[in-house]
Design a protein around this motif. Sequence first.
Motif, mmCIF file in Angstrom:
data_model
loop_
_atom_site.group_PDB
_atom_site.id
_atom_site.type_symbol
_atom_site.label_atom_id
_atom_site.label_comp_id
_atom_site.label_asym_id
_atom_site.label_seq_id
_atom_site.Cartn_x
_atom_site.Cartn_y
_atom_site.Cartn_z
ATOM 1 N N HIS A 41 13.698 35.677 28.673
ATOM 2 C CA HIS A 41 13.422 35.540 30.108
ATOM 3 C C HIS A 41 13.478 36.909 30.792
ATOM 4 C CE1 HIS A 41 13.300 33.647 34.051
ATOM 5 N NE2 HIS A 41 14.443 34.225 34.387
ATOM 6 N N ASP A 44 10.374 38.741 29.900
ATOM 7 C CA ASP A 44 9.253 38.214 30.699
ATOM 8 C C ASP A 44 9.248 38.808 32.104
ATOM 9 O OD1 ASP A 44 8.334 36.570 28.653
ATOM 10 O OD2 ASP A 44 9.411 34.801 29.364
ATOM 11 N N ARG A 45 10.404 38.904 32.721
ATOM 12 C CA ARG A 45 10.487 39.452 34.076
ATOM 13 C C ARG A 45 10.146 40.938 34.082
ATOM 14 N NH1 ARG A 45 13.188 36.601 38.002
ATOM 15 N NH2 ARG A 45 14.252 38.443 38.806
ATOM 16 N N GLN A 175 14.906 29.903 38.920
ATOM 17 C CA GLN A 175 13.860 30.745 38.344
ATOM 18 C C GLN A 175 13.083 29.949 37.316
ATOM 19 O OE1 GLN A 175 15.610 34.375 36.795
ATOM 20 N NE2 GLN A 175 16.377 35.010 38.806
ATOM 21 N N ALA A 177 11.374 29.657 33.955
ATOM 22 C CA ALA A 177 11.334 30.296 32.641
ATOM 23 C C ALA A 177 10.020 29.958 31.948
ATOM 24 C CB ALA A 177 12.512 29.837 31.791
ATOM 25 N N SER A 178 9.519 30.882 31.158
ATOM 26 C CA SER A 178 8.308 30.637 30.394
ATOM 27 C C SER A 178 8.573 29.613 29.298
ATOM 28 C CB SER A 178 7.799 31.944 29.775
ATOM 29 O OG SER A 178 8.692 32.384 28.758
ATOM 30 N N ALA A 181 10.409 31.410 26.464
ATOM 31 C CA ALA A 181 11.842 31.628 26.685
ATOM 32 C C ALA A 181 12.624 30.335 26.490
ATOM 33 C CB ALA A 181 12.084 32.198 28.079
ATOM 34 N N SER A 182 12.100 29.224 27.020
ATOM 35 C CA SER A 182 12.774 27.936 26.863
ATOM 36 C C SER A 182 12.782 27.487 25.408
ATOM 37 C CB SER A 182 12.090 26.886 27.737
ATOM 38 O OG SER A 182 12.200 27.211 29.109
#
Length: 261
Positions: A41, A44-45, A175, A177-178, A181-182
């Motif tokens: 995550h 990703d950010r 937030q 999460a993609s 990420a999950s």
Amino acid sequence: MNTGSYYEPIDEHRYKPTPHVGGAWASDEQHFSPLGGLIVHAIDRHLAARPDSGLVLSRISFDILGRPALDECEIRVETIRPGRTIELLEAVVLMADRPVVRARAWLLASIDTGAVAGGGGAERLTPPEALEPWPMASLWPGGYIASLDVRPLAPPQPGRTTAWISTDLDLVAGQTASTLASYIALVDTANGIAVREQPTAWMFPNVDLTVHLHRQPEGDWTGLDTTVAFGPTGQGITSTVLHDITGPVGHAQQMLTVRPL
């Protein structure tokens, strides 16, 4: 526990774990599985803050350098090897200013290779909705294990289990999460679904986790087709073929330190 997430954000780089992150080996430390997802995550950010390069995460390796206490952490991400078609990122998890996890992620260009796509070494798994839940919390303690919906394809066997894992909890409160990420947030569970020896008699925590992907996962379920091997001198390996609802997506490996309690 009335929180609906594994972590709560403190600021741009810092996160506080909720009780749902509680570990299986010790109640006052984090289970690595959600922490691995939190690292993705953070990556990703980091990527979202710059122009889209079209690259996708294809491998990530986590080295667990120390005990991840059930306390707030800071995650810093930097580019180690920039590139237009291949890039290497590094993420470091800090607790009390000390690194406890160091992760490296290879990003590769996303192009159309559908004409040659194939392989993966495994058949599509029986879908989770056709399976019964398994009370994994009867074998393992901790808030993380208690948060899971685990559905094995057959009764778990020593050193060999195939199961679907899912959760209703968000990765980070407030937030989005993609999917990746999950998905990664559930992969480290593999070492707990196919135990060779009872965890009340033996310890076998993993010191790392490496995930290779040949395509990006889809859906809300992480499929783990897992085999565990113990060697004669204190080392072990948990090997997993990773699945989503449409088929295999890659592989995961965990190196274990095996020792009697």
